[in-house]
Design an enzyme around this catalytic site. Structure first.
Site, PDB file in Angstrom:
ATOM      1  N   ASP A 173       0.870  -1.168   0.000  1.00  0.00           N
ATOM      2  CA  ASP A 173       0.000   0.000   0.000  1.00  0.00           C
ATOM      3  C   ASP A 173       0.909   1.220   0.000  1.00  0.00           C
ATOM      4  O   ASP A 173       1.692   1.419   0.922  1.00  0.00           O
ATOM      5  CB  ASP A 173      -0.900  -0.006   1.237  1.00  0.00           C
ATOM      6  CG  ASP A 173      -1.853   1.173   1.221  1.00  0.00           C
ATOM      7  OD1 ASP A 173      -2.853   1.089   0.504  1.00  0.00           O
ATOM      8  OD2 ASP A 173      -1.574   2.168   1.915  1.00  0.00           O
ATOM      9  N   GLU A 257      -2.520  -1.152  -5.407  1.00  0.00           N
ATOM     10  CA  GLU A 257      -3.654  -0.426  -5.969  1.00  0.00           C
ATOM     11  C   GLU A 257      -3.263   0.262  -7.245  1.00  0.00           C
ATOM     12  O   GLU A 257      -2.129   0.713  -7.396  1.00  0.00           O
ATOM     13  CB  GLU A 257      -4.100   0.658  -4.987  1.00  0.00           C
ATOM     14  CG  GLU A 257      -5.135   0.235  -4.005  1.00  0.00           C
ATOM     15  CD  GLU A 257      -5.443   1.390  -3.087  1.00  0.00           C
ATOM     16  OE1 GLU A 257      -6.038   2.360  -3.548  1.00  0.00           O
ATOM     17  OE2 GLU A 257      -5.069   1.319  -1.912  1.00  0.00           O
ATOM     18  N   CYS A 326     -12.317  -5.238   4.969  1.00  0.00           N
ATOM     19  CA  CYS A 326     -11.642  -5.965   6.032  1.00  0.00           C
ATOM     20  C   CYS A 326     -10.938  -7.176   5.432  1.00  0.00           C
ATOM     21  O   CYS A 326     -11.520  -7.913   4.650  1.00  0.00           O
ATOM     22  CB  CYS A 326     -12.665  -6.405   7.072  1.00  0.00           C
ATOM     23  SG  CYS A 326     -11.973  -7.467   8.326  1.00  0.00           S
ATOM     24  N   CYS A 329     -12.775 -10.580   6.954  1.00  0.00           N
ATOM     25  CA  CYS A 329     -14.132 -11.011   6.619  1.00  0.00           C
ATOM     26  C   CYS A 329     -14.651 -10.413   5.321  1.00  0.00           C
ATOM     27  O   CYS A 329     -15.728 -10.741   4.874  1.00  0.00           O
ATOM     28  CB  CYS A 329     -15.092 -10.686   7.762  1.00  0.00           C
ATOM     29  SG  CYS A 329     -15.402  -8.911   7.910  1.00  0.00           S
ATOM     30  N   CYS A 344     -12.811  -3.517  12.311  1.00  0.00           N
ATOM     31  CA  CYS A 344     -13.930  -4.019  11.517  1.00  0.00           C
ATOM     32  C   CYS A 344     -15.231  -3.942  12.304  1.00  0.00           C
ATOM     33  O   CYS A 344     -15.288  -4.355  13.458  1.00  0.00           O
ATOM     34  CB  CYS A 344     -13.656  -5.444  11.074  1.00  0.00           C
ATOM     35  SG  CYS A 344     -14.943  -6.068   9.994  1.00  0.00           S
ATOM     36  N   ASP A 354      -3.057   0.903   6.774  1.00  0.00           N
ATOM     37  CA  ASP A 354      -2.309   0.631   5.537  1.00  0.00           C
ATOM     38  C   ASP A 354      -1.985  -0.852   5.390  1.00  0.00           C
ATOM     39  O   ASP A 354      -2.016  -1.408   4.300  1.00  0.00           O
ATOM     40  CB  ASP A 354      -1.016   1.451   5.499  1.00  0.00           C
ATOM     41  CG  ASP A 354      -1.302   2.940   5.449  1.00  0.00           C
ATOM     42  OD1 ASP A 354      -2.430   3.291   5.052  1.00  0.00           O
ATOM     43  OD2 ASP A 354      -0.414   3.729   5.809  1.00  0.00           O
TER      44      ASP A 354
END
Ligand code: ZN
Length: 407
Positions: A173, A257, A326, A329, A344, A354
């Site tokens: 990240d 990303e 998250c 999950c 979360c 990050d």
């Protein structure tokens, strides 16, 4: 350089006057066909090489085309300018004709422009790592009073290959506080070269404001500012090269990303009717976003990954929302930029922000077929089941669930 600049300006003038006086549009080929006559009349142009002269005319043609394309699209482009020798950025030989490169072992190279008794020999710093190559083209440019030669070589794909040292699989990240954060929590600090030099830069610019524009002192300070900018750019590029090379050398898979620095650094100014909020803060953030140069880092990662056979997985940020999802999950928890920890709402998983998004992009790299690594579709993703998450930790990192467990 002076002659190339003269040719460029003459070409521009010819186009303008032909249109004004006779309504004729002159195109590139008309100008190219006039080159032999020019060389007969002005023999000093001959040693420059016909292909290099053609390339300068082609540059002018590109500038004109770009102007008309943008004008047609309803933008407001500036008309191509006459350039002074100081503004003229350089010239190039578009093919191997008219120049040659000699490399001396590890010590550097000599560049020969032209041929015969008109040839110019120049010592150059830098060397390439290829035993077998063909010369392709060369561009000579001048910036801040220094000359640069950019040489393109044609080499076989195998010769470009990088040797990879490790086979790690990392999620990264990129950010402003830490330049990079990995899925295991390690980070690379952002060196902030620009911020360190800002006081010096501001002082120079303030000094320059007190001088009369165009005076000797004004120009001297302009030169100093240019030198400082170049120094910052060099530090930054060096840092990026080292980090991206290290990443690609140690990883078989890199997930990150797909960033759009241009969109991220959009001004918060707004319009006169709807002024934006916190404009100064956003300007500061934008400066840091641009200074961290993610765009350049991504370009370097992309070509180095190809050379090393590393799979670079770029996640579509809009669809996946890695900073809100998250990694345990796969549910979304909305956060502001100020919240640095991911807690979360659904499963209570807590992790630095990050690191969580690095983990999410890494999981994403394994949830779609290897062939398509350009974008992601969230709807098609399997969710890790609660039962699977409770299993004991596993060392193999192959499925999304096992990665989530390991983390
Ligand atoms: Zn969760």
């Amino acid at each position: 350089m002076r002659l190339h600049c003269e040719l460029y300006n003459a070409g521009l003038q010819e186009r303008i006057e032909a249109f004004r006086k006779a309504g004729i549009s002159i195109n590139y080929y008309d100008q190219q066909n006039a080159l032999p006559d020019i060389k007969a009349f002005r023999p000093e142009f001959a040693p420059l090489g016909s292909h290099a002269l053609q390339q300068t005319l082609r540059r002018l043609d590109l500038a004109m085309q770009a102007f008309f394309r943008r004008a047609k699209a309803g933008e407001s482009p500036g008309f191509p300018r006459f350039k002074s020798a100081a503004r003229f950025s350089g010239f190039s030989y578009p093919d191997p004709a008219g120049w040659k490169l000699f490399q001396h072992g590890r010590r550097g190279a000599t560049l020969r422009l032209g041929s015969g008794k008109d040839a110019m020999m120049m010592r150059a710093r830098g060397r390439h790592r290829f035993a077998e190559f063909q010369l392709n083209d060369v561009t000579i440019s001048r910036r801040n009073g220094q000359w640069f030669a950019s040489v393109t070589l044609r080499v076989a794909d195998e010769a470009c290959a990088r040797e990879r040292e490790g086979n790690q699989q990392r999620g990264v990240d990129f950010g402003v506080t830490d330049w990079a954060t990995f899925e295991d929590g390690t980070r690379i600090e952002n060196p902030r070269f620009l911020r360190d030099e800002l006081p010096k830069l501001a002082a120079l610019q303030r000094q320059r404001e007190c001088k009369k524009k165009g005076s000797c002192r004004y120009r001297r300070l302009t030169k100093q500012i240019g030198r400082l900018h170049k120094c910052i750019a060099n530090l930054r590029r060096d840092f990026l090269h080292k980090q991206t090379t290290r990443l690609v050398d140690t990883c078989a898979v890199i997930a990150t990303e797909e960033l759009k620095p241009k969109n991220m650094s959009r001004s918060a100014k707004g319009s006169a009717e709807t002024p934006g909020k916190r404009v100064r803060q956003k300007a500061g953030l934008n400066r840091e976003i641009l200074s961290a140069s993610f765009g350049m880092a991504h370009q370097m990662l992309a070509y180095k990954a190809v050379e090393a056979g590393t799979r670079l997985h770029l996640v579509n940020t809009r669809q996946l929302k890695p900073s809100q999802r998250c990694c345990a999950c796969w549910e979304l928890t909305p956060k502001t930029l100020a919240e640095r920890t991911h807690v979360c709402q659904h499963c209570g998983h807590t992790m630095p922000r990050d690191q969580n998004s690095a983990a999410v992009v890494l999981i994403d790299a394994y949830t779609i077929p290897e062939k398509d690594t350009t974008g992601t579709v969230v709807a098609a993703r399997r969710k890790p089941l609660a039962r699977q998450r409770a299993r004991p930790r596993s060392k193999t990192r192959e499925t999304p669930t096992t990665i989530a467990q390991a983390i």
